[in-house]
Write an enzyme that holds these catalytic residues in place. Structure first.
Site, PDB file in Angstrom:
ATOM      1  N   SER A   1       0.859  -1.099  -0.050  1.00 34.98           N
ATOM      2  CA  SER A   1      -0.052   0.001  -0.136  1.00 34.98           C
ATOM      3  C   SER A   1       0.809   1.267  -0.015  1.00 34.98           C
ATOM      4  O   SER A   1       1.941   1.374   0.461  1.00 34.98           O
ATOM      5  CB  SER A   1      -0.909  -0.101   1.253  1.00 34.98           C
ATOM      6  OG  SER A   1      -1.291   1.325   1.255  1.00 34.98           O
TER       7      SER A   1
ATOM      8  N   TYR B   1      -1.229  -1.021  10.241  1.00 32.78           N
ATOM      9  CA  TYR B   1      -1.323  -1.474   8.939  1.00 32.78           C
ATOM     10  C   TYR B   1      -0.184  -1.024   7.884  1.00 32.78           C
ATOM     11  O   TYR B   1       0.304  -1.808   6.992  1.00 32.78           O
ATOM     12  CB  TYR B   1      -2.610  -0.537   8.216  1.00 32.78           C
ATOM     13  CG  TYR B   1      -3.079  -0.816   6.970  1.00 32.78           C
ATOM     14  CD1 TYR B   1      -3.782  -2.247   6.565  1.00 32.78           C
ATOM     15  CD2 TYR B   1      -2.862   0.207   5.805  1.00 32.78           C
ATOM     16  CE1 TYR B   1      -4.141  -2.274   5.222  1.00 32.78           C
ATOM     17  CE2 TYR B   1      -3.046  -0.074   4.377  1.00 32.78           C
ATOM     18  CZ  TYR B   1      -4.068  -1.297   4.348  1.00 32.78           C
ATOM     19  OH  TYR B   1      -4.426  -1.756   3.090  1.00 32.78           O
TER      20      TYR B   1
END
Lengths: 245, 77
Positions: A139, A152
């Site tokens: 990401s 995350y």
């Protein structure tokens, strides 16, 4: 354009927007696809949509023992795993000062540790075949950080480090390991944002629009293809120019 | 030479591309036969398949020479 006929692919998180697009794309390029995810219903629906060469392989990535079984189940269903796409990911957002160990651990388990276990599980077959592709979906926040997403972001940056190390180890065996790092992509999750939130996000994106799941899928098809055999250990950033890395 | 030793030697010769007479009892896979660490992992995989045995990671680490491999396989098979 890129032909994956005869290849068998395992995609985790295939019940989600990006995962389903990746599975569709790889299937469209001729591959057999193993669709994994926790929710069986969307997987069954996707398999029905794809018709042949699609296998539903439910798996709870929070359960390491179940994760270790998944590559074996994929081989039983398809005969091999030539391409592994570690796409599944969860978020447990919280300010760092409030983040619990549980929020940290659950994100690490699903996003990072399951990718390690699955990569290890498919490696023997790829080494014997002297051919393999692993594509890990990272990401943009793994590279840039994001408030509220320390867990995350750490898991997504962890995928990049793991991919590079594994890429070194198995490059001589014809196996490539790469990451794809999406920015803001139109999914069910981003659909829930209100107009103000969307405007704020788009203000940061030079392309002036969100990305489409198909645009992530296209990059995965490319990295999985025979033509990308000399690309390994890299991260392909797909973010409309939001972060030029 | 036992059958197990011959089959084991054949795997080593094929995998590492070395002369058969180089694969002596005390020949180290890495120091004498030019294997890298990944080759040793692949050799263990090949032994497992040839002999239908399981070689756990901690045991695999103790297999340094051709003789080690033959001994382990004889005990396990």
């Amino acid at each position: 354009m890129f032909d994956l006929s005869g290849k068998s692919v395992l995609v985790t998180g295939a019940s989600g927007g990006i995962g389903a697009a990746i599975a569709r794309g790889l299937h469209g390029a001729g591959a057999s696809v193993g669709l994994s995810g926790t929710r069986v219903e969307p997987l069954e629906a996707l398999a029905a949509e794809l018709g042949g060469r699609a296998h539903v392989l439910p798996c709870n990535l929070s359960d390491s023992a179940a994760v270790a079984e998944l590559p074996k189940q994929a081989v039983e269903a398809m005969g091999a795993v030539d391409v592994l796409v570690n796409n599944a990911g969860i978020t447990r957002d919280n300010l760092f000062m409030r983040m619990s160990e549980d929020e940290w651990d659950s994100v690490m388990q699903v996003n990072l540790k399951s990718a390690m276990i699955l990569s290890k599980g498919v490696m023997r077959g790829m080494m014997k075949a002297r051919w393999g592709r692993i594509v890990n979906i990272s990401s943009i926040v793994g590279a840039t950080g994001n408030p509220g997403q320390a867990n995350y972001a750490a898991s997504k940056a962890g995928l990049v480090g793991m991919s590079k190390s594994l890429a070194y180890e198995v490059a001589s065996r014809g196996i490539t390991v790469n990451c794809v790092a999406p920015g803001f992509i139109t999914t069910a999750m981003t659909e829930k944002l209100n107009e103000d939130q969307k405007t704020a996000i788009l203000g940061q994106v030079p392309a002036g629009r969100m990305g489409e799941a198909d645009e992530i899928a296209a990059s995965v098809i490319f990295l999985a293809s025979p033509e990308a055999g000399y690309i390994t250990g890299t991260t392909l950033h797909i973010n409309g120019g939001m972060a030029m890395l | 030479m036992s059958d197990i030793a011959e089959r084991t030697r054949k795997i080593v010769v094929e995998h590492l591309g070395v002369e058969e007479d180089k694969v002596a009892e005390n020949a180290s896979f890495i120091d004498d036969l030019g294997a890298d660490s990944l080759d040793t992992v692949e050799l263990v995989m090949a032994f497992e398949e040839e002999f239908g045995i399981e070689i756990p990671d901690d045991a695999a680490e103790t297999i340094q020479t051709f003789g080690d491999a033959v001994k382990f396989i004889k005990d396990a098979a």
